[in-house]
Design an enzyme around this catalytic site. Structure first.
Site, PDB file in Angstrom:
ATOM      1  N   CYS A   1      30.314  55.725  27.747  1.00 45.18           N
ATOM      2  CA  CYS A   1      31.642  56.321  27.852  1.00 45.18           C
ATOM      3  C   CYS A   1      31.759  57.536  26.938  1.00 45.18           C
ATOM      4  O   CYS A   1      32.494  58.452  27.232  1.00 45.18           O
ATOM      5  CB  CYS A   1      32.706  55.305  27.478  1.00 45.18           C
ATOM      6  SG  CYS A   1      32.309  53.665  28.032  1.00 45.18           S
TER       7      CYS A   1
ATOM      8  N   SER B   1      32.413  40.533  31.515  1.00 46.16           N
ATOM      9  CA  SER B   1      32.224  41.434  32.647  1.00 46.16           C
ATOM     10  C   SER B   1      30.879  41.161  33.302  1.00 46.16           C
ATOM     11  O   SER B   1      29.838  41.190  32.641  1.00 46.16           O
ATOM     12  CB  SER B   1      32.277  42.883  32.158  1.00 46.16           C
ATOM     13  OG  SER B   1      32.002  43.756  33.231  1.00 46.16           O
ATOM     14  N   ALA B   2      30.904  40.911  34.628  1.00 47.84           N
ATOM     15  CA  ALA B   2      29.689  40.464  35.325  1.00 47.84           C
ATOM     16  C   ALA B   2      28.552  41.487  35.307  1.00 47.84           C
ATOM     17  O   ALA B   2      27.390  41.122  35.218  1.00 47.84           O
ATOM     18  CB  ALA B   2      30.025  40.074  36.765  1.00 47.84           C
ATOM     19  N   HIS B   3      28.884  42.795  35.377  1.00 47.86           N
ATOM     20  CA  HIS B   3      27.788  43.764  35.523  1.00 47.86           C
ATOM     21  C   HIS B   3      26.983  43.945  34.242  1.00 47.86           C
ATOM     22  O   HIS B   3      25.966  44.624  34.236  1.00 47.86           O
ATOM     23  CB  HIS B   3      28.298  45.104  36.072  1.00 47.86           C
ATOM     24  CG  HIS B   3      29.008  45.997  35.108  1.00 47.86           C
ATOM     25  ND1 HIS B   3      28.370  47.031  34.456  1.00 47.86           N
ATOM     26  CD2 HIS B   3      30.295  46.033  34.685  1.00 47.86           C
ATOM     27  CE1 HIS B   3      29.244  47.677  33.701  1.00 47.86           C
ATOM     28  NE2 HIS B   3      30.423  47.084  33.815  1.00 47.86           N
TER      29      HIS B   3
ATOM     30  N   GLY C   1      35.634  44.104  32.560  1.00 44.21           N
ATOM     31  CA  GLY C   1      35.873  43.919  31.133  1.00 44.21           C
ATOM     32  C   GLY C   1      37.069  44.720  30.647  1.00 44.21           C
ATOM     33  O   GLY C   1      37.861  44.251  29.818  1.00 44.21           O
ATOM     34  N   THR C   2      37.203  45.935  31.154  1.00 50.35           N
ATOM     35  CA  THR C   2      38.301  46.795  30.719  1.00 50.35           C
ATOM     36  C   THR C   2      39.652  46.142  31.026  1.00 50.35           C
ATOM     37  O   THR C   2      40.529  46.069  30.162  1.00 50.35           O
ATOM     38  CB  THR C   2      38.199  48.164  31.421  1.00 50.35           C
ATOM     39  OG1 THR C   2      36.928  48.741  31.101  1.00 50.35           O
ATOM     40  CG2 THR C   2      39.303  49.095  30.986  1.00 50.35           C
TER      41      THR C   2
ATOM     42  N   ASN D   1      28.635  47.308  21.467  1.00 49.82           N
ATOM     43  CA  ASN D   1      27.874  47.871  22.576  1.00 49.82           C
ATOM     44  C   ASN D   1      26.975  49.037  22.174  1.00 49.82           C
ATOM     45  O   ASN D   1      26.039  49.367  22.876  1.00 49.82           O
ATOM     46  CB  ASN D   1      28.817  48.321  23.700  1.00 49.82           C
ATOM     47  CG  ASN D   1      30.020  49.087  23.200  1.00 49.82           C
ATOM     48  OD1 ASN D   1      30.818  48.567  22.404  1.00 49.82           O
ATOM     49  ND2 ASN D   1      30.168  50.315  23.624  1.00 49.82           N
TER      50      ASN D   1
ATOM     51  N   THR E   1      44.704  40.318  45.704  1.00 50.91           N
ATOM     52  CA  THR E   1      43.725  39.467  46.382  1.00 50.91           C
ATOM     53  C   THR E   1      42.405  39.517  45.621  1.00 50.91           C
ATOM     54  O   THR E   1      41.913  40.587  45.276  1.00 50.91           O
ATOM     55  CB  THR E   1      43.525  39.945  47.839  1.00 50.91           C
ATOM     56  OG1 THR E   1      44.801  39.893  48.483  1.00 50.91           O
ATOM     57  CG2 THR E   1      42.525  39.080  48.570  1.00 50.91           C
TER      58      THR E   1
ATOM     59  N   GLN F   1      29.447  42.251  25.659  1.00 47.53           N
ATOM     60  CA  GLN F   1      28.032  42.460  25.329  1.00 47.53           C
ATOM     61  C   GLN F   1      27.337  41.158  24.919  1.00 47.53           C
ATOM     62  O   GLN F   1      26.115  41.058  25.006  1.00 47.53           O
ATOM     63  CB  GLN F   1      27.884  43.485  24.201  1.00 47.53           C
ATOM     64  CG  GLN F   1      28.215  44.908  24.607  1.00 47.53           C
ATOM     65  CD  GLN F   1      27.197  45.507  25.569  1.00 47.53           C
ATOM     66  OE1 GLN F   1      26.028  45.134  25.577  1.00 47.53           O
ATOM     67  NE2 GLN F   1      27.650  46.434  26.385  1.00 47.53           N
TER      68      GLN F   1
HETATM   69  C1  LIG Z   1      31.078  47.533  29.293  1.00 47.56           C
HETATM   70  C2  LIG Z   1      32.031  47.046  28.273  1.00 47.56           C
HETATM   71  C3  LIG Z   1      33.399  46.911  28.542  1.00 47.56           C
HETATM   72  C4  LIG Z   1      33.998  47.342  29.867  1.00 47.56           C
HETATM   73  O1  LIG Z   1      33.662  46.486  30.918  1.00 47.56           O
HETATM   74  P1  LIG Z   1      33.795  47.024  32.416  1.00 47.56           P
HETATM   75  O2  LIG Z   1      33.545  45.813  33.257  1.00 47.56           O
HETATM   76  O3  LIG Z   1      32.769  48.081  32.591  1.00 47.56           O
HETATM   77  O4  LIG Z   1      35.195  47.526  32.572  1.00 47.56           O
HETATM   78  C5  LIG Z   1      34.210  46.411  27.567  1.00 47.56           C
HETATM   79  N1  LIG Z   1      33.725  46.048  26.360  1.00 47.56           N
HETATM   80  C6  LIG Z   1      32.428  46.163  26.054  1.00 47.56           C
HETATM   81  C7  LIG Z   1      31.948  45.736  24.717  1.00 47.56           C
HETATM   82  C8  LIG Z   1      31.536  46.668  26.994  1.00 47.56           C
HETATM   83  O5  LIG Z   1      30.248  46.798  26.678  1.00 47.56           O
END
Ligand SMILES: *Cc1c(COP(=O)(O)O)cnc(C)c1O
Length: 382
Positions: free
Chosen positions: A326, A200-202, A72-73, A152, A238, A180
Site C-alpha cells: 500500500c 483475510s483469506a488472500h 481484512g480492511t 505486515n 448477500t 498476517q
Molecule cells: C493485507 C492486510 C490487511 C488488509 O486486508 P485486505 O483483505 O487486503 O483488505 C489488513 N491488515 C494487515 C496486517 C494486512 O496485512
C-alpha cells in the site's frame, strides 16, 4: 530459473488448487442466495456454516462468533468503528499503535478527526509494543484497544497475550488485526483474550475479497453496512459464498500444514538473511530476530532507494516489495520504520521479502545473488 519468482506473500498469496476446486461448484451449481428459504438457499447456507466452523476451529472461537466481510480492511473498519460507536456514550478513548496496517491506522485517524481521543503507542527498535505502555495509556474513558498480532512490513510479532490480559483486567474491548498472523503462527482468541479479531483469506492461500471478523459472544458492536440484515445484522449484503467456502478450506489447509511449513520457510528465510547480511555491505535486518513471522526478511540498504531496487528485481522477474504494497509507490517513507526510529532517509532504502511454501532453495540463492548485484550497481551509479 523460472520466469517469475514470487516472494511477496505478505501482499497476497496464490490460492491453493484444492481451495479453488472446493470453490468452483459454488459459482455455477450451488448458486442459491443463502437467505432464500428453499433448498437451493440452504445449500449455500450449509456451505457457509461449514466455513464458519473451519475458521472458528482454527482460532479457538465458536462458529456463531464469525462474521464474514469483504476482507481484512472491512473487518478492521467494522471492529474499530463498530466498537467505538457501541461504547461511545460512556467512553471516547481508543488505544492503538503507530505501526498498524493502514486499514486500522487511517480508521483511527478518522475517529480522531471526529472527536475521539486516540493514543498511538510507540514501538521499540524491533517494532514491538510494550505491554507496560499499553497499561499506562489506559484512562477511565478508554473503550477500545487495537494492537495488530504481527506486522505486515517487518514481521514483528506483538506480545498479545500480555496485552489481552491487561485489556481484560480493565474491562476494555480488545481488537487485533491478525491478518498476517493467520496461517503463520498459532492464533487463539482464548489465549490472547481478544474480543474482536480480523482475518483475510488472500493472505493464507485463499481468495481475495473475503475476510472475517471474530466477535466474542456477548460483545455488542454497531454494524457499518446496513441493509438486508445478513450475518446476524452485523454485516448486510448477500454473502460471497464461493469466497467464504474458499476461506474456510484455505484456513483449514493452512493450519494443518502450519507447523511443518513454517519450519521449512523459516530455515530458508534465515539462510537468505545470512547471505544478504554477509554479502551486501551497509545492510541491516529490520524488526526482531526472535519475534518474527517465519517468512519475513526485511532489510535496509544504506544509500539506495528501495523502490529502484524493487524495480530492478522486478525486471529479473522477482516480485518483492519496499515497505508495504500500500505504501510502495506512494513516495512516503514507511510509517512502520519511522515508528521504529529509523530516519526517513534510512527508511527509503527498505526491501521486504516474504517467503511462501512454493519458494525453492534455488530461488533463494538466485534472489540473494541479484540483490547483491543490484545494490552494488545502484550504489556505483549514484
Ligand atoms: C493485507 C492486510 C490487511 C488488509 O486486508 P485486505 O483483505 O487486503 O483488505 C489488513 N491488515 C494487515 C496486517 C494486512 O496485512
Amino acid at each position: 530459473m523460472k520466469e517469475m519468482i514470487y516472494m511477496d506473500h505478505a501482499a497476497t498469496t496464490p490460492v491453493r488448487r484444492e481451495v479453488v476446486r472446493a470453490m468452483l461448484p459454488y459459482f455455477h451449481q450451488y448458486y442459491g442466495n443463502p437467505s432464500s428459504i428453499y433448498e437451493k438457499g440452504a445449500e449455500s447456507r450449509r456451505a457457509m456454516d461449514k466455513a464458519r466452523e473451519q475458521i472458528a476451529d482454527v482460532i479457538h472461537g465458536k462458529p456463531e462468533e464469525i462474521c464474514f466481510t469483504s476482507g481484512g480492511t472491512e473487518a478492521d473498519q467494522l471492529a474499530i468503528c463498530g466498537a467505538a460507536e457501541a461504547v461511545f456514550s460512556k467512553k471516547n478513548h481508543i488505544i492503538t499503535t503507530a505501526i498498524e496496517h493502514h486499514a486500522v491506522l487511517h480508521t483511527c485517524e478518522k475517529m480522531k478527526e471526529k472527536g475521539w481521543n486516540v493514543t498511538f503507542l510507540p514501538v521499540n527498535r524491533e517494532g514491538q509494543v510494550s505491554p507496560a505502555d499499553v497499561r499506562r495509556a489506559i484512562r477511565k474513558e478508554t473503550g477500545l484497544i487495537s494492537v495488530m498480532a504481527a506486522n505486515n512490513e517487518v514481521g514483528t510479532i506483538q506480545p498479545l497475550e500480555e496485552i489481552g490480559e491487561i485489556a481484560n483486567r480493565h474491562g476494555i474491548l480488545f481488537h487485533t488485526d491478525a491478518v498476517q498472523a493467520l496461517g503463520q503462527i498459532p492464533v487463539s482468541v482464548e489465549k490472547w483474550k481478544v474480543d474482536l479479531l480480523s482475518g483475510s483469506a488472500h493472505k493464507f492461500y485463499g481468495p481475495k475479497g473475503t475476510g472475517f471478523l471474530y466477535v466474542r459472544s456477548g460483545v455488542k458492536i454497531e454494524p457499518q453496512i446496513l441493509g438486508g440484515g445478513q450475518e446476524e445484522g452485523l454485516r448486510s449484503g448477500t454473502e460471497n459464498v464461493p469466497g467464504i467456502v474458499g476461506a474456510g478450506q484455505a484456513i483449514k489447509a493452512a493450519e494443518s500444514h502450519r507447523e511443518q511449513d513454517s519450519l521449512v520457510i523459516k530455515g530458508k528465510r534465515d539462510y537468505l538473511i545470512r547471505r544478504v547480511i554477509r554479502e551486501v555491505p551497509r545492510c541491516r535486518l529490520t524488526g526482531s530476530l526472535r519475534n518474527r513471522l517465519p517468512g519475513n526478511a526485511s532489510f535496509l540498504f544504506g544509500g539506495i532507494d528501495g523502490n529502484s531496487l524493487v524495480y530492478l528485481l522486478g525486471e529479473d522477474g522477482i516480485c518483492v516489495s519496499s515497505g508495504s504494497a500500500c505504501s510502495s509507490g506512494s513516495g512516503k517513507p514507511s510509517h512502520v520504520l519511522l515508528a521504529m526510529n529509523y530516519s526517513a532517509e534510512a527508511a527509503y532504502g527498505s526491501l521486504r521479502i516474504t517467503l511462501g511454501i512454493e519458494n525453492s532453495q534455488e530461488e533463494i540463492d538466485w534472489v540473494a545473488d541479484r540483490i547483491r548485484e543490484h545494490v552494488n550497481r545502484l550504489r556505483r551509479s549514484s
